[in-house]
Design an enzyme around this catalytic site. Structure first.
Site, PDB file in Angstrom:
ATOM      1  N   GLY A 263     -27.955   5.931  46.272  1.00 18.56           N
ATOM      2  CA  GLY A 263     -26.516   5.685  46.383  1.00 18.56           C
ATOM      3  C   GLY A 263     -26.283   4.490  47.287  1.00 18.56           C
TER       4      GLY A 263
ATOM      5  N   MET B  47     -24.631   2.441  50.786  1.00 19.31           N
ATOM      6  CA  MET B  47     -24.605   2.749  52.222  1.00 19.31           C
ATOM      7  C   MET B  47     -23.419   3.684  52.512  1.00 19.31           C
ATOM      8  SD  MET B  47     -25.499  -0.887  54.088  1.00 19.31           S
ATOM      9  CE  MET B  47     -25.443  -0.208  55.747  1.00 19.31           C
ATOM     10  N   PHE B  48     -23.489   4.401  53.578  1.00 16.42           N
ATOM     11  CA  PHE B  48     -22.450   5.338  54.049  1.00 16.42           C
ATOM     12  C   PHE B  48     -22.223   6.521  53.100  1.00 16.42           C
ATOM     13  CE2 PHE B  48     -21.335   0.962  55.303  1.00 16.42           C
ATOM     14  CZ  PHE B  48     -21.612   1.062  56.653  1.00 16.42           C
TER      15      PHE B  48
ATOM     16  N   GLY C  93     -24.456   9.067  53.073  1.00 20.81           N
ATOM     17  CA  GLY C  93     -25.108  10.234  53.677  1.00 20.81           C
ATOM     18  C   GLY C  93     -26.495  10.496  53.113  1.00 20.81           C
TER      19      GLY C  93
ATOM     20  N   ASP D 176     -37.674   7.374  54.255  1.00 22.87           N
ATOM     21  CA  ASP D 176     -36.270   6.939  54.278  1.00 22.87           C
ATOM     22  C   ASP D 176     -36.225   5.436  54.004  1.00 22.87           C
ATOM     23  OD1 ASP D 176     -33.508   7.239  54.587  1.00 22.87           O
ATOM     24  OD2 ASP D 176     -33.562   6.881  56.745  1.00 22.87           O
ATOM     25  N   GLU D 177     -35.166   4.949  53.415  1.00 24.39           N
ATOM     26  CA  GLU D 177     -34.963   3.519  53.126  1.00 24.39           C
ATOM     27  C   GLU D 177     -36.152   2.918  52.381  1.00 24.39           C
ATOM     28  OE1 GLU D 177     -32.065   1.580  55.167  1.00 24.39           O
ATOM     29  OE2 GLU D 177     -32.599   2.403  57.132  1.00 24.39           O
TER      30      GLU D 177
ATOM     31  N   GLN E 176     -36.404   1.459  49.709  1.00 27.44           N
ATOM     32  CA  GLN E 176     -36.202   0.178  49.008  1.00 27.44           C
ATOM     33  C   GLN E 176     -36.779  -1.006  49.768  1.00 27.44           C
ATOM     34  OE1 GLN E 176     -33.558   1.717  50.530  1.00 27.44           O
ATOM     35  NE2 GLN E 176     -32.778   0.192  51.953  1.00 27.44           N
TER      36      GLN E 176
ATOM     37  N   CYS F 214     -14.638   4.601  49.042  1.00 28.33           N
ATOM     38  CA  CYS F 214     -14.248   3.194  49.081  1.00 28.33           C
ATOM     39  C   CYS F 214     -13.272   2.964  50.235  1.00 28.33           C
ATOM     40  CB  CYS F 214     -13.616   2.789  47.752  1.00 28.33           C
ATOM     41  SG  CYS F 214     -13.046   1.078  47.750  1.00 28.33           S
TER      42      CYS F 214
ATOM     43  N   CYS G  75      -9.687   1.659  48.608  1.00 31.09           N
ATOM     44  CA  CYS G  75      -8.779   2.463  47.772  1.00 31.09           C
ATOM     45  C   CYS G  75      -9.003   3.969  47.885  1.00 31.09           C
ATOM     46  CB  CYS G  75      -8.890   2.032  46.309  1.00 31.09           C
ATOM     47  SG  CYS G  75     -10.439   2.542  45.557  1.00 31.09           S
TER      48      CYS G  75
HETATM   49  P1  TTP Z   1     -28.880   2.839  54.445  1.00 28.24           P
HETATM   50  O1  TTP Z   1     -29.637   3.936  55.120  1.00 28.24           O
HETATM   51  O2  TTP Z   1     -28.826   2.842  52.955  1.00 28.24           O
HETATM   52  O3  TTP Z   1     -27.394   2.811  54.989  1.00 28.24           O
HETATM   53  P2  TTP Z   1     -26.610   4.005  55.645  1.00 28.24           P
HETATM   54  O4  TTP Z   1     -27.415   4.572  56.775  1.00 28.24           O
HETATM   55  O5  TTP Z   1     -25.223   3.482  55.916  1.00 28.24           O
HETATM   56  O6  TTP Z   1     -26.518   5.002  54.439  1.00 28.24           O
HETATM   57  P3  TTP Z   1     -26.707   6.567  54.419  1.00 28.24           P
HETATM   58  O7  TTP Z   1     -25.668   7.165  55.317  1.00 28.24           O
HETATM   59  O8  TTP Z   1     -26.481   6.904  52.971  1.00 28.24           O
HETATM   60  O9  TTP Z   1     -28.105   6.849  54.870  1.00 28.24           O
HETATM   61  O10 TTP Z   1     -29.424   1.447  55.011  1.00 28.24           O
HETATM   62  C1  TTP Z   1     -29.267   0.289  54.295  1.00 28.24           C
HETATM   63  C2  TTP Z   1     -29.847  -0.881  55.040  1.00 28.24           C
HETATM   64  O11 TTP Z   1     -30.064  -1.925  54.104  1.00 28.24           O
HETATM   65  C3  TTP Z   1     -28.948  -1.468  56.087  1.00 28.24           C
HETATM   66  O12 TTP Z   1     -29.747  -1.796  57.220  1.00 28.24           O
HETATM   67  C4  TTP Z   1     -28.416  -2.750  55.476  1.00 28.24           C
HETATM   68  C5  TTP Z   1     -29.495  -3.131  54.525  1.00 28.24           C
HETATM   69  N1  TTP Z   1     -29.086  -3.820  53.291  1.00 28.24           N
HETATM   70  C6  TTP Z   1     -29.732  -4.989  52.910  1.00 28.24           C
HETATM   71  O13 TTP Z   1     -30.604  -5.482  53.623  1.00 28.24           O
HETATM   72  N2  TTP Z   1     -29.388  -5.586  51.731  1.00 28.24           N
HETATM   73  C7  TTP Z   1     -28.440  -5.086  50.892  1.00 28.24           C
HETATM   74  O14 TTP Z   1     -28.176  -5.684  49.837  1.00 28.24           O
HETATM   75  C8  TTP Z   1     -27.770  -3.872  51.284  1.00 28.24           C
HETATM   76  C9  TTP Z   1     -26.725  -3.269  50.399  1.00 28.24           C
HETATM   77  C10 TTP Z   1     -28.125  -3.272  52.486  1.00 28.24           C
HETATM   78 MG    MG Z   2     -29.519   5.752  55.958  1.00 26.16          MG
END
Ligand code: TTP
Ligand code: MG
Length: 203
Positions: free
Chosen positions: A15, A17-18, A20, A88-89, A91, A145, A148
């Site tokens: 999903g 960011m933000f 959870g 975690d993370e 990607q 969002c 909106c």
């Molecule tokens: P996440 O853990 O996905 O963000 P989050 O902690 O807000 O989400 P969640 O509550 O769902 O766990 O971390 C994403 C990281 O990736 C953040 O450090 C920013 C970075 N990022 C990039 O480097 N490139 C990108 O294109 C995007 C969208 C994020």
């Molecule tokens: Mg996270």
């Protein structure tokens, strides 16, 4: 079904960011800790926002983790007693992550990972499509969002108060940029190609 069979599989939490994702990952880890499972949690070293050897959610929940820079390092921290591998993370790891998750699952390990499915451009994030295809279970979370209030499936990158440019680097964890959760229609990318612009009649 054999007695004492050790089933392995891959579950992905994805999903924007933000949404959870880390919180959901930690919830699954907690349950498995209560069940006395042998768990090893990893995170790519690239993300040093909070702590060096912990995975921390926005709610400040946390668990101990091992920092890795290459996926192959996972093998240095697991053994025949490992029941669960958590990342975690994901990607931010190299694309060998897909093959290694597959291998771990084939060896009876439960693999639980979380990661962004899309980058700030709204395009698939590196090897995530392959991982999602291989996974037995996928949980796609949404955020809200900020513009909106509808369910957000994308991450808006903002640089100097403006939407980031399409040509900007995908991996960016710095001070100048900020991120917001946005829905499809509120998500903006400066100069993103629009190949089918005006192709629907009378719209
Ligand atoms: P996440 O853990 O996905 O963000 P989050 O902690 O807000 O989400 P969640 O509550 O769902 O766990 O971390 C994403 C990281 O990736 C953040 O450090 C920013 C970075 N990022 C990039 O480097 N490139 C990108 O294109 C995007 C969208 C994020
Ligand atoms: Mg996270």
């Amino acid at each position: 079904m054999y007695l004492n069979q050790k089933d392995g599989w891959i579950e992905v939490i994805c999903g924007p960011m933000f949404a959870g994702k880390t919180e959901e990952l930690l919830r699954r880890v907690k349950r498995l800790e209560y069940a006395k499972k042998n768990i090893v949690v990893f995170k790519p070293l690239i993300d040093d926002r909070y702590s060096d050897n912990e995975v921390v959610s926005h709610n400040n929940n946390r668990t101990k983790s091992v920092n890795i820079t290459e996926t192959i390092q996972i093998f240095d921290y697991i053994d025949s007693k490992t029941d669960v591998v958590v990342i975690d993370e994901i990607q931010f790891l190299d694309e060998e992550a897909v093959l290694i998750c597959e291998y771990l699952a084939s060896q009876g390990i439960r693999v639980i990972v979380s990661g962004l499915d899309k980058d700030f451009r709204g395009e698939p994030f590196s090897f995530m499509p392959d991982l999602l295809a291989m996974a037995e279970y996928v949980t796609k979370l949404t955020a809200i969002c900020v513009l909106c209030g509808k369910p957000a499936t994308r991450t808006q990158r903002i640089v100097n108060g403006k939407p980031a440019r399409y040509i900007d680097p995908i991996v960016l964890i710095g001070a100048e940029e900020s991120y917001e959760a946005r829905c499809r229609s509120c998500h903006k990318v400066y100069r993103k190609p629009k190949p089918y612009k005006n192709r629907i009649k009378n719209k």
